[in-house]
Design an enzyme around this catalytic site. Structure first.
Site, PDB file in Angstrom:
ATOM      1  CG  ASP A  30     -30.766  11.318  -2.726  1.00  0.00           C
ATOM      2  OD1 ASP A  30     -29.554  11.198  -2.556  1.00  0.00           O
ATOM      3  OD2 ASP A  30     -31.517  11.913  -1.906  1.00  0.00           O
ATOM      4  CB  ILE A  31     -35.143   9.990   0.310  1.00  0.00           C
ATOM      5  CG1 ILE A  31     -36.569   9.851   0.801  1.00  0.00           C
ATOM      6  CG2 ILE A  31     -34.298  10.801   1.264  1.00  0.00           C
ATOM      7  CD1 ILE A  31     -36.683   9.027   2.079  1.00  0.00           C
ATOM      8  CD  GLN A  94     -19.266   8.692   3.664  1.00  0.00           C
ATOM      9  OE1 GLN A  94     -18.065   8.907   3.779  1.00  0.00           O
ATOM     10  NE2 GLN A  94     -19.769   7.468   3.544  1.00  0.00           N
ATOM     11  CG  HIS A 100     -23.974   7.128  -0.930  1.00  0.00           C
ATOM     12  ND1 HIS A 100     -23.522   7.006   0.358  1.00  0.00           N
ATOM     13  CD2 HIS A 100     -24.185   8.446  -1.129  1.00  0.00           C
ATOM     14  CE1 HIS A 100     -23.471   8.207   0.923  1.00  0.00           C
ATOM     15  NE2 HIS A 100     -23.862   9.097   0.031  1.00  0.00           N
ATOM     16  CG  HIS A 102     -24.702  11.483  -4.662  1.00  0.00           C
ATOM     17  ND1 HIS A 102     -25.866  11.914  -4.090  1.00  0.00           N
ATOM     18  CD2 HIS A 102     -23.840  11.282  -3.631  1.00  0.00           C
ATOM     19  CE1 HIS A 102     -25.724  11.992  -2.777  1.00  0.00           C
ATOM     20  NE2 HIS A 102     -24.497  11.617  -2.471  1.00  0.00           N
TER      21      HIS A 102
HETATM   22  P1  5GP Z   1     -24.069  11.984   1.172  1.00  0.00           P
HETATM   23  O1  5GP Z   1     -24.123  13.408   1.659  1.00  0.00           O
HETATM   24  O2  5GP Z   1     -23.748  10.998   2.289  1.00  0.00           O
HETATM   25  O3  5GP Z   1     -23.194  11.820  -0.040  1.00  0.00           O
HETATM   26  O4  5GP Z   1     -25.515  11.675   0.637  1.00  0.00           O
HETATM   27  C1  5GP Z   1     -26.469  10.941   1.308  1.00  0.00           C
HETATM   28  C2  5GP Z   1     -27.685  10.924   0.407  1.00  0.00           C
HETATM   29  O5  5GP Z   1     -28.543   9.916   0.861  1.00  0.00           O
HETATM   30  C3  5GP Z   1     -28.474  12.249   0.453  1.00  0.00           C
HETATM   31  O6  5GP Z   1     -28.584  12.753  -0.878  1.00  0.00           O
HETATM   32  C4  5GP Z   1     -29.813  11.842   1.048  1.00  0.00           C
HETATM   33  O7  5GP Z   1     -30.902  12.536   0.469  1.00  0.00           O
HETATM   34  C5  5GP Z   1     -29.869  10.356   0.760  1.00  0.00           C
HETATM   35  N1  5GP Z   1     -30.622   9.597   1.736  1.00  0.00           N
HETATM   36  C6  5GP Z   1     -30.506   9.667   3.085  1.00  0.00           C
HETATM   37  N2  5GP Z   1     -31.338   8.789   3.673  1.00  0.00           N
HETATM   38  C7  5GP Z   1     -31.995   8.157   2.666  1.00  0.00           C
HETATM   39  C8  5GP Z   1     -33.001   7.136   2.646  1.00  0.00           C
HETATM   40  O8  5GP Z   1     -33.465   6.632   3.667  1.00  0.00           O
HETATM   41  N3  5GP Z   1     -33.433   6.720   1.439  1.00  0.00           N
HETATM   42  C9  5GP Z   1     -32.941   7.256   0.270  1.00  0.00           C
HETATM   43  N4  5GP Z   1     -33.435   6.795  -0.863  1.00  0.00           N
HETATM   44  N5  5GP Z   1     -32.001   8.216   0.255  1.00  0.00           N
HETATM   45  C10 5GP Z   1     -31.533   8.661   1.443  1.00  0.00           C
END
Ligand code: 5GP
Ligand code: ZN
Length: 142
Positions: A30-31, A94, A100, A102
């Site tokens: 995760d970035i 989300q 995805h 985590h």
């Molecule tokens: P969500 O809130 O949708 O469950 O989590 C999205 C996750 O994707 C976040 O933890 C965010 O840091 C990660 N993320 C967003 N854009 C990128 C990216 O371009 N590359 C990577 N490796 N992670 C990303």
């Protein structure tokens, strides 16, 4: 999907620090990690949310997550536990609309947590909710 950042990672059009690359699943760091080692496991085939995700892809994502969780615990990183977390929908937090999973490595005092206030419904309320959900789940049987 052309405007999906995770599809771009799958296609090699965007950079990622890849941990596992299989025919149908890829896992990468995760970035913006919650804890050191925080990574994401995704199906290569685009699905914006759980409703679109073929169960076979879901099974492969979970199996990869289970394998990586074991590897995290066996690694040299200071990890005493792992949280799996999947946000489905805006209300669930989300932000990227490509499914995805985590994997968040945990250790005592790491500051990660889910803010929630547990309720105390009685058995009648629990049974009523279960009854309504049983009917809904039955309707989704394939
Ligand atoms: P969500 O809130 O949708 O469950 O989590 C999205 C996750 O994707 C976040 O933890 C965010 O840091 C990660 N993320 C967003 N854009 C990128 C990216 O371009 N590359 C990577 N490796 N992670 C990303
Ligand atoms: Zn995508």
């Amino acid at each position: 999907m052309s405007n999906c950042i995770f599809c771009a990672i799958v296609a090699g059009r965007a950079p990622a620090s890849v941990v596992l690359d299989e025919p149908d699943v890829i896992a990468f760091m995760d970035i913006r990690p919650f804890t050191p080692g925080h990574l994401l496991v995704i199906p290569k085939r685009h699905a914006s949310g759980l409703a679109e995700l073929p169960p076979e892809d879901g099974a492969k994502v979970f199996a990869a997550g289970q394998r990586i969780a074991a590897a995290l615990r066996a690694s040299d990183l200071p990890i005493d536990g792992v949280n799996m977390f999947l946000a489905d929908g805006v209300a669930a937090g989300q932000e990227v609309f490509h499914v995805h999973l985590h994997l968040v490595p945990r250790r005592a005092g790491d500051g990660f947590g889910i803010v929630a206030r547990a309720q105390s419904p009685n058995r009648t309320v629990l049974d009523g909710t279960a009854s309504a959900l049983r009917a809904a789940v039955e309707a989704y049987r394939s």
